[in-house]
Design a protein around this motif. Structure first.
Motif, PDB file in Angstrom:
ATOM      1  N   CYS A 106       0.841  -1.204   0.000  1.00 61.87           N
ATOM      2  CA  CYS A 106       0.000   0.000   0.000  1.00 61.87           C
ATOM      3  C   CYS A 106       0.872   1.249   0.000  1.00 61.87           C
ATOM      4  O   CYS A 106       1.869   1.344   0.690  1.00 61.87           O
ATOM      5  N   HIS A 108       0.116   4.063   1.162  1.00 64.33           N
ATOM      6  CA  HIS A 108      -0.038   4.897   2.355  1.00 64.33           C
ATOM      7  C   HIS A 108       0.901   4.488   3.481  1.00 64.33           C
ATOM      8  O   HIS A 108       1.395   5.339   4.212  1.00 64.33           O
ATOM      9  N   HIS A 109       1.129   3.178   3.639  1.00 64.73           N
ATOM     10  CA  HIS A 109       1.918   2.708   4.794  1.00 64.73           C
ATOM     11  C   HIS A 109       3.062   1.768   4.429  1.00 64.73           C
ATOM     12  O   HIS A 109       3.781   1.315   5.294  1.00 64.73           O
ATOM     13  N   CYS A 177      -1.814  -3.088   6.460  1.00 63.07           N
ATOM     14  CA  CYS A 177      -1.809  -1.831   7.219  1.00 63.07           C
ATOM     15  C   CYS A 177      -2.997  -1.785   8.170  1.00 63.07           C
ATOM     16  O   CYS A 177      -2.988  -1.049   9.145  1.00 63.07           O
TER      17      CYS A 177
HETATM   18 ZN   LIG Z   1      -2.150   1.313   3.997  1.00 59.48          ZN
END
Ligand SMILES: [Zn+2]
Length: 220
Positions: A106, A108-109, A177
């Motif tokens: 991902c 985002h993380h 995540c």
């Molecule tokens: Zn994530």
């Protein structure tokens, strides 16, 4: 909306989206491997992890290789060579490939996204080999992704390549995540399903139901 981050990195190379692709030369890759290793050495220092710990001695190098050669390889590798075949017998029904592995990260993380993808299409003039679908899914997955965009990227690519009458890309994946951090979800609760439908599969509810019925036991 434009932001203020630089367009090029400190070496002068163009920065691009985590789920984009710009192939690099082997020299560029070697340089990248070294630089990422160096920076991870710094991160280990900041985190006060001793590299005298035998389990951590070579970890910065391992992380660098894992990121560049595996988890983010789809950013830097050429698109896989895909042969398409003529639809000689004018197949006008759904062709479905199920259980295609999705291993992604991902954006985002930087945590794993792990799951399965099903692809169905009604061909027009071209048919694509089943193993090629796996290679395309892998090429788009091996980048920083969000699942919603991953499915659309795969669908866009196939639409351009074989111009099918109908196309559906369904992904079911676990998001680590959500398991490892944040809401501390169980594996089951971290499941996300996305569906990208095109052509007749978007317009024709009966056809869409048939497709979903045929793939329903795949991803459990
Ligand atoms: Zn994530």
């Amino acid at each position: 909306m434009e932001n203020d981050f630089p367009k090029n990195n400190f070496l002068g190379f163009e920065n691009f989206d985590a789920n984009g692709n710009k192939p690099i030369s082997s020299e560029e890759k070697e340089q990248m491997l070294l630089l990422v290793e160096e920076k991870f050495n710094d991160i280990f220092d900041i985190l006060r992890i001793s590299r005298n710990d035998p389990n951590s001695t070579k970890t910065p190098r391992r992380i660098s290789k894992m990121l560049i050669n595996e988890l983010f390889s789809g950013r830097f590798e050429e698109v896989p060579k895909i042969t398409v075949f003529p639809n000689r017998n004018n197949v006008n029904n759904l062709i479905i490939s199920r259980g295609i592995k999705v291993m992604s990260v991902c954006s985002h993380h930087w945590q794993p996204i792990s799951g399965l993808c099903s692809i169905g299409y009604i061909p027009n003039k071209s048919i694509i080999g089943l193993s090629k679908l796996s290679r395309i899914v892998d090429w788009f997955s091996r980048r920083g992704q969000i699942q919603e965009e991953l499915g659309e990227q795969i669908a866009d690519y196939l639409e351009k390549l074989i111009k099918p009458k109908a196309l559906g890309v369904v992904i079911n994946a676990k998001h680590y995540c959500m398991i490892a951090r944040g809401v501390n979800a169980s594996e089951e609760d971290s499941l996300m399903t996305t569906s990208s439908m095109r052509g007749y599969l978007l317009e024709d509810l009966n056809l869409r139901n048939e497709f979903l019925k045929l793939i329903e036991n795949t991803n459990k």
